[in-house]
Design an enzyme around this catalytic site. Structure first.
Site, short mmCIF file in Angstrom:
data_model
loop_
_atom_site.label_atom_id
_atom_site.label_comp_id
_atom_site.label_asym_id
_atom_site.label_seq_id
_atom_site.Cartn_x
_atom_site.Cartn_y
_atom_site.Cartn_z
N ASN A 9 0.86 -1.17 0.00
CA ASN A 9 0.00 0.00 0.00
C ASN A 9 0.91 1.24 0.00
O ASN A 9 1.53 1.53 1.00
CB ASN A 9 -0.89 -0.03 1.26
CG ASN A 9 -1.68 1.24 1.47
OD1 ASN A 9 -1.78 2.08 0.57
ND2 ASN A 9 -2.26 1.38 2.65
N TRP A 10 0.97 1.91 -1.14
CA TRP A 10 1.88 3.06 -1.25
C TRP A 10 1.32 4.31 -0.58
O TRP A 10 2.00 5.31 -0.47
CB TRP A 10 2.18 3.34 -2.73
CG TRP A 10 3.24 2.44 -3.31
CD1 TRP A 10 3.65 1.23 -2.81
CD2 TRP A 10 4.04 2.68 -4.48
NE1 TRP A 10 4.65 0.71 -3.59
CE2 TRP A 10 4.91 1.58 -4.63
CE3 TRP A 10 4.10 3.71 -5.43
CZ2 TRP A 10 5.83 1.47 -5.67
CZ3 TRP A 10 5.01 3.61 -6.47
CH2 TRP A 10 5.87 2.50 -6.59
N LYS A 11 0.04 4.27 -0.19
CA LYS A 11 -0.59 5.44 0.44
C LYS A 11 -0.38 6.68 -0.46
O LYS A 11 -0.36 6.54 -1.67
CB LYS A 11 -0.06 5.63 1.85
CG LYS A 11 -0.16 4.34 2.68
CD LYS A 11 0.10 4.53 4.13
CE LYS A 11 -0.03 3.17 4.83
NZ LYS A 11 0.06 3.27 6.28
N HIS A 93 -9.48 1.13 5.09
CA HIS A 93 -8.18 1.32 5.74
C HIS A 93 -8.36 2.29 6.91
O HIS A 93 -9.14 3.23 6.83
CB HIS A 93 -7.15 1.87 4.74
CG HIS A 93 -5.76 1.85 5.30
ND1 HIS A 93 -5.32 2.81 6.18
CD2 HIS A 93 -4.75 0.97 5.14
CE1 HIS A 93 -4.06 2.51 6.53
NE2 HIS A 93 -3.69 1.40 5.91
N GLU A 95 -6.71 4.66 7.93
CA GLU A 95 -6.48 6.08 7.61
C GLU A 95 -7.70 6.69 6.92
O GLU A 95 -7.98 7.88 7.05
CB GLU A 95 -5.20 6.23 6.77
CG GLU A 95 -3.97 6.01 7.64
CD GLU A 95 -2.77 5.42 6.92
OE1 GLU A 95 -2.71 5.44 5.69
OE2 GLU A 95 -1.87 4.90 7.64
N GLU A 163 -5.18 -4.97 10.70
CA GLU A 163 -4.14 -3.98 10.93
C GLU A 163 -4.43 -3.23 12.23
O GLU A 163 -5.24 -2.30 12.24
CB GLU A 163 -4.11 -2.97 9.78
CG GLU A 163 -3.85 -3.58 8.43
CD GLU A 163 -3.32 -2.56 7.44
OE1 GLU A 163 -2.19 -2.72 6.99
OE2 GLU A 163 -4.03 -1.58 7.16
N GLY A 169 2.65 2.18 10.73
CA GLY A 169 3.60 3.27 10.55
C GLY A 169 4.33 3.67 11.83
O GLY A 169 4.99 4.71 11.88
N SER A 209 3.60 -2.21 10.27
CA SER A 209 5.05 -2.24 10.46
C SER A 209 5.68 -3.58 10.08
O SER A 209 6.64 -4.02 10.71
CB SER A 209 5.42 -1.86 11.89
OG SER A 209 5.00 -0.52 12.16
N GLY A 230 2.85 -1.18 4.23
CA GLY A 230 2.87 0.23 3.86
C GLY A 230 4.29 0.67 3.52
O GLY A 230 4.79 0.42 2.41
N GLY A 231 4.95 1.28 4.48
CA GLY A 231 6.28 1.87 4.26
C GLY A 231 7.25 0.97 3.52
O GLY A 231 7.94 1.41 2.59
#
Ligand code: PGA
Length: 250
Positions: A9-11, A93, A95, A163, A169, A209, A230-231
Site C-alpha cells: 500500500n503506497w498510500k 483502511h 487512515e 491492521e 507506521g 510495520s 505500507g512503508g
C-alpha cells in the site's frame, strides 16, 4: 488451499519516477510463487499497470466511492479503479476511517460497489491502542467484520486485512501471540458467518510495520495468509525481501 498474498500500500506516496521501483521488483520477482499486489495512488494506477504489463503482479486502488457515478468531486468509482487496470481495491483502511470518517456502513457499501465492478476487496479492520488496552479488541473486530463486509463474500471477492491501528507506521508490531489470537478469531467468525468452505477460503493478511526482518516470523503464525505492507512496500529491495519471506513460508 489459500494462495499467499503480499500486498503493498503506497498510500499518498509515489509518482512516475518511483515506477523504477516496480521495474526493479519485476526484475527480481519475475515468477513469484505467491500473489503480489501493489496499491499505488490513483494517479499512478494506469501507468503502474503499463509498467507491469503481463507479469504476475496485480494492481489495486486504495479506495473507491460507494456510488457508481455522479456529483462526487474528487472521488473515483470502483468501475473507474477497474478501468485503470486494477483487480483489487482496499476498503476501510484505518487512515480512511480516521481521515474521512468512514463508518462500517460506508465501508460495506464501498465493498459491495467493488464487487459490482468485479474487484476483489481487501477490507481492513483493526483496533486502536485505547481499545486494546481496554481489552475490547475482539468486540471491536466483531463489529467491524459484521459491519464492513456485505453478505455473499467468497474467497475470490474478499480478503481481510487485520491492521492494529497502533502498529501502522509506528514501528510497533503486534506480538506473534496477539497476531495468532486475532487471526484465528477472524477465521472463526468468517466460518460462522459465511460457512466453513467460504470462511476457510478467504485470505487474512496482517498489516502494521511489517518489514523484511520481522516478516518470516509473522508468516509462520497460523491463519496469516500474507501481509499488507505500507512503508516497506515503497522500496523494491524491502518489498522483494518480504515477498521472498512469504514464498519461503509455503
Ligand atoms: P505500515 O502500513 O506497513 O507502514 O505500518 C501498513 C498499512 O497501513 O497498510
Amino acid at each position: 488451499m489459500r494462495r499467499k498474498l503480499a500486498a503493498g500500500n503506497w498510500k499518498m506516496n509515489g509518482g512516475g519516477a518511483e515506477l523504477t521501483e516496480v521495474e526493479a521488483l519485476l526484475a527480481t520477482h519475475t515468477n513469484p510463487k505467491v500473489d503480489v499486489l501493489l496499491c499505488p495512488p490513483a494517479t499512478l494506477l494506469h501507468r503502474m499497470g503499463q509498467t507491469i504489463g503481463n507479469s504476475a503482479i496485480a494492481t489495486g486502488g486504495q479506495d473507491c466511492h460507494q456510488n457508481e457515478n455522479g456529483a462526487h468531486t474528487g472521488d473515483i468509482s470502483a468501475a473507474m479503479v477497474a478501468d485503470a487496470g486494477a483487480r483489487f481495491v482496499l476498503t476501510g483502511h484505518s487512515e480512511r476511517r480516521t481521515d474521512h470518517g468512514e463508518s462500517d456502513a460506508c465501508i460495506r457499501d464501498k465493498t459491495r460497489a467493488a464487487w459490482d465492478a468485479g474487484l476483489t476487496a481487501v477490507v481492513c479492520i483493526g483496533e486502536t491502542l485505547a481499545q486494546r488496552e481496554a481489552q475490547n479488541t475482539l468486540d471491536i473486530l466483531i463489529g467491524q467484520l459484521a459491519g464492513s463486509i456485505p453478505d455473499n463474500a467468497t474467497g475470490e471477492n474478499l480478503v481481510v486485512a487485520y491492521e492494529p491501528v497502533w502498529a501502522i507506521g509506528t514501528g510497533k508490531v503486534a506480538s506473534l501471540d496477539q497476531i495468532g489470537e486475532v487471526h484465528d478469531f477472524i477465521r472463526m467468525r468468517l466460518e460462522r458467518r459465511f460457512g466453513e468452505g467460504v470462511g476457510r477460503s478467504v485470505r487474512i493478511l496482517y498489516g502494521g510495520s511489517v518489514k523484511p526482518d520481522n516478516a518470516s516470523d509473522i508468516f509462520d503464525v497460523s491463519n496469516v495468509d500474507g501481509a499488507l505492507v505500507g512503508g516497506a512496500s515503497l522500496k523494491a529491495a524491502d518489498f522483494g525481501a518480504i515477498i521472498s519471506a512469504l514464498e519461503a513460508s509455503i
